[in-house]
Scaffold this motif. Structure first.
Motif, short mmCIF file in Angstrom:
data_model
loop_
_atom_site.label_atom_id
_atom_site.label_comp_id
_atom_site.label_asym_id
_atom_site.label_seq_id
_atom_site.Cartn_x
_atom_site.Cartn_y
_atom_site.Cartn_z
N ILE A 75 -76.47 -22.34 30.33
CA ILE A 75 -75.19 -21.69 30.89
C ILE A 75 -75.53 -20.05 30.71
CG2 ILE A 75 -73.07 -20.70 30.20
CD1 ILE A 75 -72.36 -23.82 29.33
N ARG A 76 -76.51 -19.76 29.70
CA ARG A 76 -76.76 -18.34 29.46
C ARG A 76 -77.81 -18.01 30.59
NH1 ARG A 76 -80.21 -18.22 24.76
NH2 ARG A 76 -81.50 -18.71 26.35
N ASP A 77 -78.78 -18.64 30.72
CA ASP A 77 -79.91 -18.47 31.40
C ASP A 77 -79.65 -18.61 33.16
OD1 ASP A 77 -81.50 -18.35 29.37
OD2 ASP A 77 -82.34 -20.15 29.79
N GLU A 78 -78.76 -19.48 33.26
CA GLU A 78 -78.25 -19.86 34.91
C GLU A 78 -77.28 -18.80 35.32
OE1 GLU A 78 -78.47 -21.32 38.67
OE2 GLU A 78 -79.95 -21.60 36.90
N PHE A 79 -76.31 -18.56 34.53
CA PHE A 79 -74.94 -17.81 34.80
C PHE A 79 -75.19 -16.43 34.07
CE2 PHE A 79 -73.75 -22.33 34.87
CZ PHE A 79 -73.84 -22.47 36.13
N GLY A 80 -76.03 -16.02 33.11
CA GLY A 80 -75.83 -14.65 32.67
C GLY A 80 -74.55 -14.74 31.79
N THR A 81 -74.24 -15.74 31.12
CA THR A 81 -73.05 -15.76 30.33
C THR A 81 -73.21 -16.34 29.06
OG1 THR A 81 -71.67 -16.00 32.39
CG2 THR A 81 -70.64 -16.52 30.26
N THR A 82 -72.99 -15.54 27.80
CA THR A 82 -73.09 -16.32 26.59
C THR A 82 -71.72 -16.40 26.30
OG1 THR A 82 -75.15 -14.58 26.27
CG2 THR A 82 -73.91 -15.44 24.18
N VAL A 83 -71.72 -17.76 25.64
CA VAL A 83 -70.49 -18.29 25.22
C VAL A 83 -70.24 -18.08 23.70
CG1 VAL A 83 -69.16 -20.57 24.72
CG2 VAL A 83 -70.68 -20.33 26.80
N PRO A 84 -69.14 -17.36 23.34
CA PRO A 84 -68.68 -16.71 21.95
C PRO A 84 -68.59 -18.11 21.22
CG PRO A 84 -67.30 -15.79 23.72
CD PRO A 84 -67.91 -16.87 24.37
N LEU A 85 -68.91 -17.86 19.96
CA LEU A 85 -68.98 -18.86 19.02
C LEU A 85 -67.39 -19.54 19.09
CD1 LEU A 85 -71.06 -17.96 15.92
CD2 LEU A 85 -71.53 -19.99 17.52
N SER A 86 -66.32 -18.65 19.05
CA SER A 86 -64.95 -18.96 18.99
C SER A 86 -64.65 -19.89 20.20
CB SER A 86 -64.15 -17.61 19.15
OG SER A 86 -64.32 -17.10 20.28
N MET A 87 -65.43 -20.10 21.29
CA MET A 87 -65.16 -20.93 22.48
C MET A 87 -65.87 -22.14 22.26
SD MET A 87 -64.66 -18.39 25.44
CE MET A 87 -63.33 -18.87 26.59
N ILE A 88 -66.59 -22.25 21.44
CA ILE A 88 -67.44 -23.62 21.39
C ILE A 88 -66.74 -24.48 20.49
CG2 ILE A 88 -69.52 -24.65 20.70
CD1 ILE A 88 -71.01 -21.84 20.81
N SER B 263 -63.70 -28.79 32.27
CA SER B 263 -63.24 -27.45 31.16
C SER B 263 -64.46 -26.44 30.68
CB SER B 263 -63.09 -28.66 29.96
OG SER B 263 -64.11 -29.16 29.25
N ILE B 264 -65.57 -27.16 31.04
CA ILE B 264 -66.85 -25.99 30.79
C ILE B 264 -66.62 -25.12 31.73
CG2 ILE B 264 -69.01 -25.70 30.83
CD1 ILE B 264 -69.60 -28.51 29.61
N VAL B 265 -66.45 -25.32 33.19
CA VAL B 265 -66.18 -24.35 34.32
C VAL B 265 -65.05 -23.56 34.01
CG1 VAL B 265 -65.71 -24.14 36.69
CG2 VAL B 265 -67.28 -25.86 35.87
N ALA B 266 -63.90 -23.92 33.23
CA ALA B 266 -62.62 -23.47 33.15
C ALA B 266 -63.04 -22.38 31.89
CB ALA B 266 -61.49 -24.11 32.75
N MET B 267 -63.71 -22.66 30.91
CA MET B 267 -64.19 -22.02 29.69
C MET B 267 -65.07 -20.53 30.37
SD MET B 267 -66.88 -22.56 26.83
CE MET B 267 -67.94 -22.80 27.99
N ILE B 268 -66.07 -20.78 31.18
CA ILE B 268 -66.98 -20.02 31.74
C ILE B 268 -66.10 -18.82 32.61
CG2 ILE B 268 -68.61 -19.57 33.52
CD1 ILE B 268 -70.00 -22.12 32.56
N GLY B 269 -65.16 -19.40 33.39
CA GLY B 269 -64.22 -18.54 34.20
C GLY B 269 -63.42 -17.60 33.01
N ARG B 270 -63.03 -17.94 31.94
CA ARG B 270 -62.27 -17.32 30.93
C ARG B 270 -63.11 -16.17 30.24
NH1 ARG B 270 -60.49 -22.50 29.43
NH2 ARG B 270 -61.70 -22.37 27.44
N ILE B 271 -64.40 -16.42 30.22
CA ILE B 271 -65.19 -15.45 29.69
C ILE B 271 -65.31 -14.35 30.61
CG2 ILE B 271 -67.93 -14.93 29.00
CD1 ILE B 271 -67.61 -18.05 28.26
N GLY B 272 -65.48 -14.35 31.92
CA GLY B 272 -65.20 -13.38 32.67
C GLY B 272 -66.03 -13.66 34.07
N PRO B 273 -66.28 -12.57 34.79
CA PRO B 273 -67.15 -12.75 35.82
C PRO B 273 -68.38 -13.44 35.91
CG PRO B 273 -66.04 -10.60 36.00
CD PRO B 273 -65.92 -11.29 34.63
N VAL B 274 -68.89 -14.38 36.74
CA VAL B 274 -70.16 -14.89 36.44
C VAL B 274 -71.03 -14.25 37.64
CG1 VAL B 274 -71.55 -17.07 36.65
CG2 VAL B 274 -69.33 -16.98 35.56
N GLY B 275 -72.17 -13.86 37.31
CA GLY B 275 -72.89 -13.19 38.45
C GLY B 275 -74.41 -12.80 37.77
#
Length: 93
Positions: free
Chosen positions: A55-68, A78-90
Motif C-alpha cells: 500500500i505504501r509503495d504502490e499508492f504512496g499512502t502510509t496507514v496510521p497505526l490507529s487504522m490497523i 474495507s481496505i479500499v474504504a480505509m485508504i479513501g479515509r486516509i486521503g487522496p491517493v496518487g
C-alpha cells in the motif's frame, strides 16, 4: 504530473497483489473483494506487513497505526474504504 486512482483501480491492484503474493492455492477459487481476509487466514501478521508495504509503495499512502484493525482489513472492500479515509491517493511522476 500527478494522478489520482479510482476506488476500482485501488481494489483491482489490491486483489492482484493478494492473489499473486498472499493467497494460498486452495483459496484461489471464489476469492473476491468481499472475501474475509482474517477469518480465512489469508492475513496474518507477516502478510499484513507485506500488504502495508505494498500500500505504501504502490499508492504512496502510509496507514496510521490507529487504522490497523480487524474492521479496516476485513476484506479488500474495507481496505479500499480505509485508504479513501486516509486521503487522496496518487503520486507524482
Amino acid at each position: 504530473m500527478a494522478y489520482a486512482e479510482t476506488r476500482a483501480d485501488i481494489g483491482g491492484k489490491l486483489l492482484r497483489f493478494i492473489q499473486d503474493n498472499l493467497l494460498p492455492d486452495e483459496l484461489m477459487a471464489g476469492f473476491g473483494p468481499d472475501t474475509p481476509l482474517l477469518e480465512s487466514g489469508i492475513l496474518d501478521s507477516l502478510s499484513t506487513a507485506r500488504l502495508l508495504n505494498f500500500i505504501r509503495d504502490e499508492f504512496g499512502t502510509t496507514v496510521p497505526l490507529s487504522m490497523i484493525d480487524a474492521l479496516s482489513f476485513e476484506n479488500v472492500e474495507s481496505i479500499v474504504a480505509m485508504i479513501g479515509r486516509i486521503g487522496p491517493v496518487g503520486r507524482s511522476d
